[in-house]
Write an enzyme that holds these catalytic residues in place. Structure first.
Site, short mmCIF file in Angstrom:
data_model
loop_
_atom_site.label_atom_id
_atom_site.label_comp_id
_atom_site.label_asym_id
_atom_site.label_seq_id
_atom_site.Cartn_x
_atom_site.Cartn_y
_atom_site.Cartn_z
N GLU A 41 -3.74 -6.14 12.19
CA GLU A 41 -2.50 -5.39 11.99
C GLU A 41 -1.53 -5.62 13.16
OE1 GLU A 41 -1.36 -0.63 11.33
OE2 GLU A 41 -3.33 -1.23 12.12
N LYS A 107 2.34 -1.31 4.45
CA LYS A 107 1.28 -0.31 4.61
C LYS A 107 1.67 0.99 3.92
CE LYS A 107 -1.46 1.69 8.44
NZ LYS A 107 -1.60 1.68 9.91
N CYS A 143 -5.23 -1.23 7.66
CA CYS A 143 -5.84 -0.17 8.48
C CYS A 143 -6.02 1.16 7.75
CB CYS A 143 -5.05 0.00 9.77
SG CYS A 143 -6.09 0.62 11.15
#
Length: 530
Positions: A41, A107, A143
């Site tokens: 990330e 994300k 994540c």
């Protein structure tokens, strides 16, 4: 399809340098037959850029970095980076292949707890991304997305057969096991295998421990990278599942904490360009552990220890310090502070006339030592490492502008009881800490016959209360109900509260628990809540 998980240590803001590292890893992956290389990330910028993310010029440099990576042929790249679209910013992953951009994922879940502030910077994404490679439909998550069901379920619904998870997941105790468990839940819920790549290296108070891995459809860890080190982990997808790959043994609980401290020191010193470190060596256990960590992080040639005895310093403190210096071979000086102390006291005598001696005189000794270390730091350019532990930070058993003076607090998130455990563990590797340093009762040696436990509850009691109140967010009443003495609990909580102003002025240090005195501890100094 062969997947290469590019676990590496970026430097925040060094976009061109990070892009070069990614290119180097991609070339190595091509040589080993990989079809896809996936980075952690925000790999292009490092994690976390914090308020650099508010600067438009930052995104222009990110765009240049992506342009550089786009020139590579022969492998598909999945690159973690921030992106600004109009007035919105996203935590993104872009899929690049042979000069083309196949898609960009944003994300979905933005953590805003513990050390994470992503809602300050980013807009959440709203759609899954699935791309095709070698006839396989590949999903992408970032994540926090893998810690809840919804993003993974949406990716499965979009047709993914395997999921690549880009992560910047910092260490705290038991974190690797928690990651494995979270991915097993996602596998059970979606029926998909996952390949999880994590950052390595230190960034201010955070240490990213790597330990990238892959889990198959049964939830088994079929490939495991090393912890802390850069590594290109290869894992094959065949017959509808991820196949068995390399398995690297992971460090145990104490080794994990110790290596986190080592990486934290190594990268804070190295990435910020300091030529080495200084620390005050007292003959006590905290400075001994700090010295061992510093030498393991940087090498003996970059560490300078200074013993600053007073009339209250026991002879065995000096003897044990010299013994440890002989074992490690670092530069060492002894500077007697008592003549300086007497000069200060002579100058203060008119103002102190008629007043009893108290902690003022003790703190003055600590501040003389801090001044000497900072002078040596100014002259040499080396950074001062402070040696106080989390138990002392909790209770304020430390001196502003004294033992708190420095640039990096190695043991800031390490409880005193854990200090003892780490020293004993380190001595199983090689015997660098004299046994008497570990077994002696701890003392600040600022007055005759002083012992830490004269001023504090026993450390096993103090640390247990601290763990419940600070790390577990339990109330004082809950802790008392669990069997702790009310007087001890009230004392620790009171000391914690009245010393918030000290902690606000302490240097950063590596985080090893789920709640350290740093990014994830934000209490008002002026505060009447009880």
């Amino acid at each position: 399809m062969r997947i290469a998980l590019a676990q590496f240590n970026p430097i925040v803001g060094d976009i061109a340098g990070n892009a070069e590292k990614i290119l180097s890893l991609a070339h190595a992956a091509i040589v080993q037959g990989a079809d896809v290389l996936v980075t952690p990330e925000l790999a292009l910028t490092g994690y976390s850029p914090e308020d650099l993310l508010l600067r438009d010029s930052f995104y222009r440099e990110v765009a240049k970095g992506l342009d550089t990576l786009e020139q590579l042929d022969g492998i598909t790249l999945v690159i973690g980076h921030p992106v600004k679209l109009g007035n919105e910013r996203f935590n993104a992953a872009t899929v690049l292949r042979d000069g083309h951009r196949l898609g960009q994922y944003h994300k979905m879940l933005l953590p805003n707890n513990e050390v994470f502030d992503e809602c300050r910077y980013f807009t959440p994404g709203a759609a899954p991304l699935v791309f095709e490679q070698n006839g396989v439909k590949v999903g992408v998550l970032i994540c926090e997305d893998v810690w809840s069901l919804e993003p993974a379920a949406e990716t499965a619904d979009a047709g993914a057969e395997v999921v690549l998870a880009l992560n910047a997941s910092p260490f705290h105790r038991n974190k690797i096991e928690a990651r494995h468990e979270a991915l097993r839940y996602r596998v059970e819920e979606t029926g998909l295998p996952f390949a999880y790549v994590n950052l390595a290296g230190g960034q201010d108070e955070l240490v990213f421990d790597g330990a990238s891995f892959a889990v198959d459809k049964s939830g088994r860890v079929v490939a495991q990278a090393a912890a802390y080190d850069d590594e290109l982990l290869l894992v094959d997808f065949a017959d509808g599942d991820l196949q068995q790959g390399k398995q690297t043994a992971l460090p145990g609980p104490l080794e994990s904490v110790y290596r986190t401290l080592v990486v934290g020191v190594r990268d804070y010193i190295g990435k910020n360009g300091f030529p080495g470190t200084l620390l005050g060596l007292s003959g006590g256990i905290d400075s001994a552990l700090t010295l061992a960590v510093a030498v393991d992080a940087l090498g003996a040639d970059k560490v300078h220890a200074v013993m600053m005895p007073s009339r209250y310093t026991a002879d065995i403190s000096v003897t044990d310090s010299r013994d440890m210096i002989a074992r490690l071979g670092v530069k060492y000086d002894e500077i007697e502070i008592w003549p300086m102390y007497e000069s200060f006291m002579a100058g203060l005598a008119p103002s102190f006339a008629g007043l009893e001696m108290d902690t003022t005189e003790e703190n003055l000794q600590a501040r003389i030592r801090g001044t000497l270390l900072m002078a040596l730091s100014n002259k040499s350019g080396k950074l001062v490492l402070t040696t106080g532990n989390k138990s002392e930070m909790t209770t304020g058993y430390c001196t502003l502008y004294g033992d708190m003076a420095g640039g990096f607090a190695v043991l800031k998130d390490v409880a005193k009881t854990l200090v003892f455990e780490l020293c004993r563990w380190r001595n199983t590797v090689s015997d660098v800490i004299p046994e008497r340093i570990i077994t002696r009762p701890p003392s600040a040696e600022l007055r005759p016959d002083q012992k830490d436990q004269d001023s504090l509850p026993p450390y096993e009691v103090l640390d247990a209360i601290m763990a419940r109140y600070v790390e577990g967010n339990q109330s004082a009443a809950d802790i008392i109900a669990a069997g702790f003495a009310k007087a001890d609990v009230d004392r620790v909580v009171r000391l914690l509260k009245i010393n918030e102003y000290k902690r606000r002025q302490a240097p950063v240090g590596p985080r090893v628990t789920q709640r350290g005195f740093g990014k994830d501890w934000r209490y008002p100094i002026t505060n009447r809540f009880s």
